[in-house]
Design an enzyme around this catalytic site. Structure first.
Site, short mmCIF file in Angstrom:
data_model
loop_
_atom_site.label_atom_id
_atom_site.label_comp_id
_atom_site.label_asym_id
_atom_site.label_seq_id
_atom_site.Cartn_x
_atom_site.Cartn_y
_atom_site.Cartn_z
N LYS A 183 -3.57 97.40 69.89
CA LYS A 183 -4.56 96.41 70.33
C LYS A 183 -5.78 96.46 69.42
CE LYS A 183 -3.42 96.77 75.25
NZ LYS A 183 -3.96 97.08 76.54
N HIS A 184 -5.51 96.41 68.14
CA HIS A 184 -6.59 96.37 67.16
C HIS A 184 -6.05 95.78 65.87
CE1 HIS A 184 -4.85 100.51 66.32
NE2 HIS A 184 -4.76 99.92 65.14
#
Ligand code: TYD
Length: 137
Positions: A53-54
């Site tokens: 999630k980056h």
């Protein structure tokens, strides 16, 4: 756009004989188109968890699920592609500004990552809105 954006599956060439298989990966080749500064691996993953999630601004990575399977969702800001890594002879190259999420880890899976730079928090974008803004630059 000032960033690279590339994701693709790279086939790694196993050297097999009657004893089994071996894969060797050398830096700055078609299999691994960068120099490796760091290796890390993700294992003993809690069921149903989503990692990542980056995005990274400049990092290049080759992800290999050396045992078991997992799914990697890659988002370049316009389209999302989900890759399944389920065999040690398959690598996923992620180069540049790509939002990624790792999920569906099978029990006992090991996701190994070869990276072009040492850990650097300033290369991370952890907010999806900031990622979308960065794409416009
Ligand atoms: P994190 O970025 O949350 O992992 P993921 O992106 O897979 O969800 O990293 C977990 C922890 O490990 C966090 O405290 C940062 C640290 N870390 C390092 O120290 N070095 C590294 O190379 C990486 C990838 C993480």
């Amino acid at each position: 756009m000032k960033y690279n954006q590339d994701t693709r599956i790279i086939s790694l060439n196993p050297k097999g004989d009657d004893r089994g298989k071996l894969i060797a990966i050398e830096e700055n080749t078609e299999c691994l188109p960068f120099s490796v500064k760091r290796v890390y691996y993700i294992y003993d993953t809690t069921p149903n968890v989503v990692r990542g999630k980056h995005a990274h601004r400049n990092l290049k990575q080759l992800l290999i699920c050396t045992s078991g399977s997992c799914a990697i969702m890659c988002d370049d800001g316009t389209k999302k592609v989900e890759y399944t890594l389920n065999w040690p002879d398959k690598g996923l190259l992620i180069d540049g500004l790509i939002w990624r999420e790792m999920k569906d880890f099978s029990k006992g899976s090991v996701l190994m990552v070869l990276a072009s730079a040492c850990y650097d928090e300033s290369d991370y974008i952890r907010d999806y809105g900031v990622f979308m803004e960065e794409l416009k630059k």
